[in-house]
Structure formats: C-alpha cells, structure tokens
Design an enzyme around this catalytic site. Sequence first.
Site, PDB file in Angstrom:
ATOM      1  CG  ASP A  48     -14.018  31.565  25.320  1.00  0.00           C
ATOM      2  OD1 ASP A  48     -13.067  30.822  24.975  1.00  0.00           O
ATOM      3  OD2 ASP A  48     -14.067  32.140  26.432  1.00  0.00           O
ATOM      4  CG  ASP A  84     -14.418  28.201  27.127  1.00  0.00           C
ATOM      5  OD1 ASP A  84     -13.502  28.364  26.281  1.00  0.00           O
ATOM      6  OD2 ASP A  84     -14.761  29.105  27.909  1.00  0.00           O
ATOM      7  CB  SER A 109     -10.829  28.789  28.954  1.00  0.00           C
ATOM      8  OG  SER A 109     -10.765  29.410  27.697  1.00  0.00           O
ATOM      9  CG  ASP A 160     -11.044  28.049  23.761  1.00  0.00           C
ATOM     10  OD1 ASP A 160     -12.185  28.122  23.259  1.00  0.00           O
ATOM     11  OD2 ASP A 160     -10.703  28.718  24.752  1.00  0.00           O
TER      12      ASP A 160
END
Length: 445
Positions: free
Chosen positions: A248, A246, A105, A244
Amino acid sequence: MTRKYFGTDGVRGRVGVAPITPDFVMRLGYAAGKVLAQAKSGTGKPTVLIGKDTRVSGYMLEAALEAGFAAAGVDVMLAGPMPTPAIAYLTRALRLSAGVVISASHNPYEDNGIKFFSAQGNKLPDSVETAIEDALALPMECVASDKLGKARRLDDAAGRYIEFCKSTFPNELDLRGLTIVVDSAHGAAYHIASHVFHELGAEVISIGNQPNGFNINAGFGATAPDALALAVRSNHADIGIALDGDADRLVMVDASGRIYNGDELLYVMVKDRLKIGPVKGAVGTLMTNMALEVAFRKMGVEFARANVGDRYVLEVMKERGWNLGGEGSGHLLCLDKHTTGDGIVSALQVLSALKRDGETLAQLTADIALYPQTLINKKVSAGFDWKKSPAMVAEKEAVEQELGDNGRVLIRASGTEPLIRVMVEAKSADLAQAMACRIADKVSN
C-alpha cells in the site's frame, strides 16, 4: 474514543506477545464474526475474505482467525498472500461482509497485525471497531454445529486483482518502450506487481520477489529504496517502483537512481490531473513538506493537512469530497480509482503522467524543490506534555517568528514510544537543523 486493541491501522504488535497471539486472534475473529452476524441483513451467512502478506506467522494467525469466524457462524474465503488494497477491492467486488488482512505493513517479519475492511472496501468505522472490542470482553462461545462457518479458497484472487489494477490505467495509453524495475519487498505483491506492468507493455525486471517468510521488507521495498536505485542504474532501466510488505506504499526511482517520495509523487499526480480537468484540492499530513503546500497554492489547488496516518488522510478527503491525498512515506490515495491506498494503482497514475507528457520524473518535478526537514526525537518521561513547558513554547514561538512564511515547526508526541518529535522545515538544511536543535534543547522532564 479510547480503544484498547485497535490503533490507527488495526491491531498490531510483536508475534507471540499479546495481542498478537493465536488465542487472542481466534477470539478477535469470533468477536468480529458476532458483530458482523448481528449486522447481517437478508438470508445466508456473513462471509469474510482473509488475505495475508508473506510473514511466516501468517499461517498461524490465518488458522486462528478462521477458527474464530467459524465458531461465530461466519463463512471464510481464503485469498492467501495478497496486497492489502487487493483485499479491499475483492471484498467490495465479491459483495462480501468484510475483508481481513494479516499484515504489519512495512514492519519486520517478527511483527504482524490484523486489519479489517468493510463491505464497501473501506477501513472499519470507529464505531464498529468499538463494537468488536466490546464483544471481545464477553466469553467466547460456539454456535451449534449446523450453524458453523465453512472455509474455501479463492483461487483466482490474483488474476482478479491484476485486471482491476490495469483498469485504472488510461485505455489510450500503454507502457511499451519502458523498462521498469519492480521491487515487491519480498512481500504480498511478489506474484502480482510485475504482471500488472508487464501486461500493460513494459519490460519488467523483478527484485524483492523471493519471499521466504522471514525476509519481508529486509533491505528491499519502499522503506529501503537503495536496492531499487542500484538495480535501476545497473540495468539501465527507465524507472523503478518500490512497494512495501503489503503493497500500500509507493516510492519511485528515475533512471539516474534519484529517489522520489510520496510528497513528490502526489505533486506529479495533481499536476497531471490539472491537465485533464479541475482539481478542487489535495490532502497531506502534518508532516507533508511545506514546498507542496506552496506549489499547490500557486496552481490554484486547495491543500489541507490531516493527522499523520493514511486513515486520517482518507477521512479529510471524504469530508471535503477530494480525490487525491497522501503521505511522504508513500501512502497515496486516488479515491476515483480505489477506496484505499494502493501502491500499484498509484504507480500507474504516475506512469500515466509520464507517458501522457513524454517527460521524466525529474522533468515533472523540476518546478518543486522540497524544503529541508530536520526531525529530532527526544526521550521524555511518561505523560510529558510539551505544551506545559514554558521554555519549549517560548522557543517554538521564537523560531516560528524568525522563519515567517519560509518554514514551519511541528512538535508532536509519539503514539508508541515515550518520545517528543521536533520537526523544523526551512529553506536551508543548516537553518532547519539549528532551529530544531534550539527547540529540542529546551526539553526537560
């Protein structure tokens, strides 16, 4: 329910340090494959979709996962670099057994992790994660050669997901006339996010879209929005969107360079939905700014707090049957649009509010002023329980009495470090700072 490897967002850690090692990840793929195979109904092999972000370690971990699944007799589809919410969507759309994302992430490139989605595009239930951990304790074997899993590329993954994102934007609206700066954090959405907004009519300026395996989240993206603010101002853009690593999380910036966090964006979405129809309620976390709770109360919208983490926000949303929720960090959920948090989809919901009202972010948030927050982290010894400290309990109660309805106190232990986090909200920054210091000063080991 105690788990050894799975945290609130899958298995995560420093690459090369257990459990983020190739041998463990291969065993994790095998264990997950065995659990999926046991749950498989009907004919045919289980099939799993694997996506990843842009970290250099993703190549190694992808190969290890693929080997583990194949040994368990599970077929694999490889999507390559794709946002976490894209894997959730594609798993559901392609009727696959599960989805796996290789990502840490918003963390730096030295970290990585593995997280799973069910066939319905939801994060795995605790019971399934526990079953995988139980399978990890058993020796790794291999099915017979004629039962081995195979792997193939999903070549049109990006195109499928771009069309899905666009479908969540109202058909009667478009983004013509807007100049948008899109910051993909050198992460998984680097080849996707800009296309979504461009195809809806916006003029798009892309930054943070040159991943090299080592620069994910480094100085760009939702956790470093100053780069976006600068780009918006220097290009005289109307708005900026930061994701960010990834994709999400979402942070947005207006034409002046002012940064809007997840709490403010959730407020905009709820306010916009109220113009279309009733909104039963919205979910935040223990860290959600109190101003949001006060504003929702005035709007007649019920508000509930979940533990910190989008996983827990989602749980409360499902329990109550509500569609909107999120965190100040930018994890925003719109369950009538997607099964999980999605930075691009959330940005489209905010943009639809701007286009529908013909107003700016500053105008849409003019009637809410976030309370100043002070967060102090204090190191403590392992096992320290602040609730057993009479001095801390007494000071907390005293501060809460002084604040009344004009602020709040939150004390919680860090889940990853030997720290106690003391957070105080008040109507002035000086007051929040002073009261947080009063409580933190009572920490003693």
